[in-house]
Design a protein around this motif. Structure first.
Motif, PDB file in Angstrom:
ATOM      1  N   SER A  35       0.853  -1.189   0.000  1.00  0.00           N
ATOM      2  CA  SER A  35       0.000   0.000   0.000  1.00  0.00           C
ATOM      3  C   SER A  35       0.890   1.241   0.000  1.00  0.00           C
ATOM      4  N   VAL A  36       0.417   2.301  -0.630  1.00  0.00           N
ATOM      5  CA  VAL A  36       1.190   3.536  -0.734  1.00  0.00           C
ATOM      6  C   VAL A  36       0.993   4.368   0.526  1.00  0.00           C
ATOM      7  N   VAL A  37       2.101   4.833   1.095  1.00  0.00           N
ATOM      8  CA  VAL A  37       2.031   5.690   2.288  1.00  0.00           C
ATOM      9  C   VAL A  37       2.981   6.865   2.141  1.00  0.00           C
ATOM     10  N   PRO A  38       2.552   8.048   2.576  1.00  0.00           N
ATOM     11  CA  PRO A  38       3.499   9.167   2.691  1.00  0.00           C
ATOM     12  C   PRO A  38       4.287   9.012   3.977  1.00  0.00           C
ATOM     13  N   TYR A  39       5.454   9.609   4.029  1.00  0.00           N
ATOM     14  CA  TYR A  39       6.270   9.532   5.236  1.00  0.00           C
ATOM     15  C   TYR A  39       7.171  10.758   5.332  1.00  0.00           C
ATOM     16  N   CYS A  40       7.621  11.049   6.539  1.00  0.00           N
ATOM     17  CA  CYS A  40       8.734  11.956   6.759  1.00  0.00           C
ATOM     18  C   CYS A  40       9.661  11.250   7.735  1.00  0.00           C
ATOM     19  N   LEU A  41      10.822  11.807   7.996  1.00  0.00           N
ATOM     20  CA  LEU A  41      11.776  11.155   8.881  1.00  0.00           C
ATOM     21  C   LEU A  41      11.699  11.764  10.279  1.00  0.00           C
ATOM     22  N   ASP A  42      11.752  10.907  11.297  1.00  0.00           N
ATOM     23  CA  ASP A  42      11.672  11.387  12.678  1.00  0.00           C
ATOM     24  C   ASP A  42      13.031  11.895  13.163  1.00  0.00           C
ATOM     25  N   LEU A  44      15.319  10.549  14.710  1.00  0.00           N
ATOM     26  CA  LEU A  44      16.416   9.592  14.547  1.00  0.00           C
ATOM     27  C   LEU A  44      16.650   9.217  13.081  1.00  0.00           C
ATOM     28  N   GLY A  45      15.929   9.860  12.187  1.00  0.00           N
ATOM     29  CA  GLY A  45      16.105   9.591  10.764  1.00  0.00           C
ATOM     30  C   GLY A  45      15.336   8.381  10.270  1.00  0.00           C
ATOM     31  N   ARG A  46      14.326   7.945  11.013  1.00  0.00           N
ATOM     32  CA  ARG A  46      13.533   6.781  10.634  1.00  0.00           C
ATOM     33  C   ARG A  46      12.219   7.231  10.000  1.00  0.00           C
ATOM     34  N   PRO A  47      11.691   6.481   9.021  1.00  0.00           N
ATOM     35  CA  PRO A  47      10.403   6.854   8.425  1.00  0.00           C
ATOM     36  C   PRO A  47       9.284   6.865   9.463  1.00  0.00           C
ATOM     37  N   LEU A  48       8.532   7.952   9.444  1.00  0.00           N
ATOM     38  CA  LEU A  48       7.379   8.130  10.327  1.00  0.00           C
ATOM     39  C   LEU A  48       6.129   8.158   9.465  1.00  0.00           C
ATOM     40  N   ILE A  49       5.161   7.301   9.778  1.00  0.00           N
ATOM     41  CA  ILE A  49       3.938   7.229   8.983  1.00  0.00           C
ATOM     42  C   ILE A  49       2.727   7.447   9.886  1.00  0.00           C
ATOM     43  N   LEU A  50       1.639   7.887   9.281  1.00  0.00           N
ATOM     44  CA  LEU A  50       0.377   8.094   9.986  1.00  0.00           C
ATOM     45  C   LEU A  50      -0.671   7.250   9.275  1.00  0.00           C
ATOM     46  N   TRP A 126       3.146   5.613  13.453  1.00  0.00           N
ATOM     47  CA  TRP A 126       4.010   4.435  13.559  1.00  0.00           C
ATOM     48  C   TRP A 126       5.387   4.837  13.045  1.00  0.00           C
ATOM     49  N   VAL A 127       6.422   4.258  13.629  1.00  0.00           N
ATOM     50  CA  VAL A 127       7.780   4.488  13.166  1.00  0.00           C
ATOM     51  C   VAL A 127       8.342   3.175  12.642  1.00  0.00           C
ATOM     52  N   LEU A 128       9.105   3.259  11.559  1.00  0.00           N
ATOM     53  CA  LEU A 128       9.703   2.066  10.964  1.00  0.00           C
ATOM     54  C   LEU A 128      11.145   1.957  11.470  1.00  0.00           C
ATOM     55  N   LYS A 129      11.353   1.047  12.400  1.00  0.00           N
ATOM     56  CA  LYS A 129      12.669   0.860  13.013  1.00  0.00           C
ATOM     57  C   LYS A 129      13.539   0.032  12.069  1.00  0.00           C
ATOM     58  N   PRO A 130      14.685   0.545  11.648  1.00  0.00           N
ATOM     59  CA  PRO A 130      15.489  -0.102  10.604  1.00  0.00           C
ATOM     60  C   PRO A 130      16.084  -1.443  11.021  1.00  0.00           C
ATOM     61  N   VAL A 131      16.098  -2.374  10.059  1.00  0.00           N
ATOM     62  CA  VAL A 131      16.739  -3.679  10.242  1.00  0.00           C
ATOM     63  C   VAL A 131      17.881  -3.825   9.237  1.00  0.00           C
ATOM     64  N   ARG A 132      17.562  -3.653   7.965  1.00  0.00           N
ATOM     65  CA  ARG A 132      18.569  -3.725   6.906  1.00  0.00           C
ATOM     66  C   ARG A 132      17.981  -3.077   5.657  1.00  0.00           C
ATOM     67  N   HIS A 133      18.850  -2.740   4.705  1.00  0.00           N
ATOM     68  CA  HIS A 133      18.382  -2.025   3.532  1.00  0.00           C
ATOM     69  C   HIS A 133      19.049  -2.566   2.274  1.00  0.00           C
ATOM     70  N   ARG A 134      18.285  -2.580   1.193  1.00  0.00           N
ATOM     71  CA  ARG A 134      18.812  -2.973  -0.118  1.00  0.00           C
ATOM     72  C   ARG A 134      18.728  -1.751  -1.019  1.00  0.00           C
ATOM     73  N   TYR A 135      19.885  -1.221  -1.400  1.00  0.00           N
ATOM     74  CA  TYR A 135      19.917  -0.022  -2.232  1.00  0.00           C
ATOM     75  C   TYR A 135      20.497  -0.339  -3.600  1.00  0.00           C
ATOM     76  N   ILE A 136      19.808   0.085  -4.635  1.00  0.00           N
ATOM     77  CA  ILE A 136      20.275  -0.066  -6.015  1.00  0.00           C
ATOM     78  C   ILE A 136      20.388   1.335  -6.599  1.00  0.00           C
ATOM     79  N   GLY A 137      21.595   1.713  -6.948  1.00  0.00           N
ATOM     80  CA  GLY A 137      21.831   3.057  -7.454  1.00  0.00           C
ATOM     81  C   GLY A 137      21.811   3.155  -8.968  1.00  0.00           C
TER      82      GLY A 137
END
Length: 243
Positions: A35-42, A44-50, A126-137
């Motif tokens: 599902s599509v959600v808007p977010y900003c960073l809290d 601590l730099g983590r995505p914050l969603i409503l 809700w805050v998305l607490k980071p675990v790991r990330h996959r980045y493709i540049g």
């Protein structure tokens, strides 16, 4: 994992403000639910969603907090040639009263309309607490990134004070930033966020992150960067290259 990859991944997270939240379906066990959600960073730099309490993804997170947020560069003609990020996380509802107030103060700046439906309906942060990330540049630039988030040293009163001052007294400077960066001029821009690496401007309902020429870790350094940009004739090459 290179430091450079982590930096570019974080900048992508800052530049975008919406993504696809994938959760484990409660009603269809074993299937992912996007599902599509808007977010900003809290702070601590983590995505914050409503999100709404009656939404399917909320029910899914209540059952299993493991999720991912996919973020890709907006407006790309070839989506495989540009940056994209899969942010693996565990979602946690913000429940502390002070934390909810801080989240609301930040989120409302980025998404002003959210204040209306948050107060009128059953929505929670809700805050998305980071675990790991996959980045493709881009083609062949594929990285697992473990450490991505960066705390905002100005979160709270310092950031709010700088934002209020700029919007109240330096509208011409903000308009100059818009001109230098080639951002849309559909409506007047307002400053809504400042972090150590750049600033967020709100134009209409669109958010735009502009990088500072160099990292800023004190309000004085932020002021110097904003003054420098207000008098610049071109957007600094270093900032553009790093964006």
């Amino acid at each position: 994992m290179s430091v450079e990859a982590a930096k570019h991944a974080r900048e992508l997270l800052l530049k975008e403000y919406r993504g696809v939240l994938s959760t484990h379906s409660k009603s269809m066990p074993g299937f992912p639910f996007g599902s599509v959600v808007p977010y900003c960073l809290d702070e601590l730099g983590r995505p914050l969603i409503l999100i709404s309490r009656i939404a399917q993804h909320t029910h899914n997170l209540q059952k299993d907090p493991k999720c991912s947020l996919f973020v890709g560069e907006r407006g790309a003609e070839d989506v495989q040639a540009v940056g994209r990020l899969t942010y693996l996380a565990e979602a946690q509802q913000v429940e502390d009263v002070a934390a909810i107030e801080a989240a609301a103060e930040r989120y409302y700046r980025y998404f002003p309309d959210s204040q209306n439906y948050h107060q009128a309906h059953d929505f929670d942060f809700w805050v998305l607490k980071p675990v790991r990330h996959r980045y493709i540049g881009g083609f062949g630039a594929i990285h697992w990134v473990n450490e991505l988030t960066l705390a905002n040293p100005f979160a709270g009163k310092a950031e709010a004070s700088m934002i209020e001052h700029m919007n109240a007294d330096h509208a011409k400077a903000i308009a100059h930033y818009v001109e230098l960066a080639g951002l849309p001029k559909t409506s007047p821009a307002t400053l809504v966020g400042i972090d150590s690496e750049g600033m967020h401007l709100l134009i209409g309902q669109g958010l735009h992150w502009l990088p500072f020429p160099a990292p800023c870790n004190t309000p004085t350094q932020v002021r110097e960067a904003l003054v420098f940009l207000a008098h610049a004739e071109h957007w600094p090459k270093k900032a553009v290259a790093d964006a």
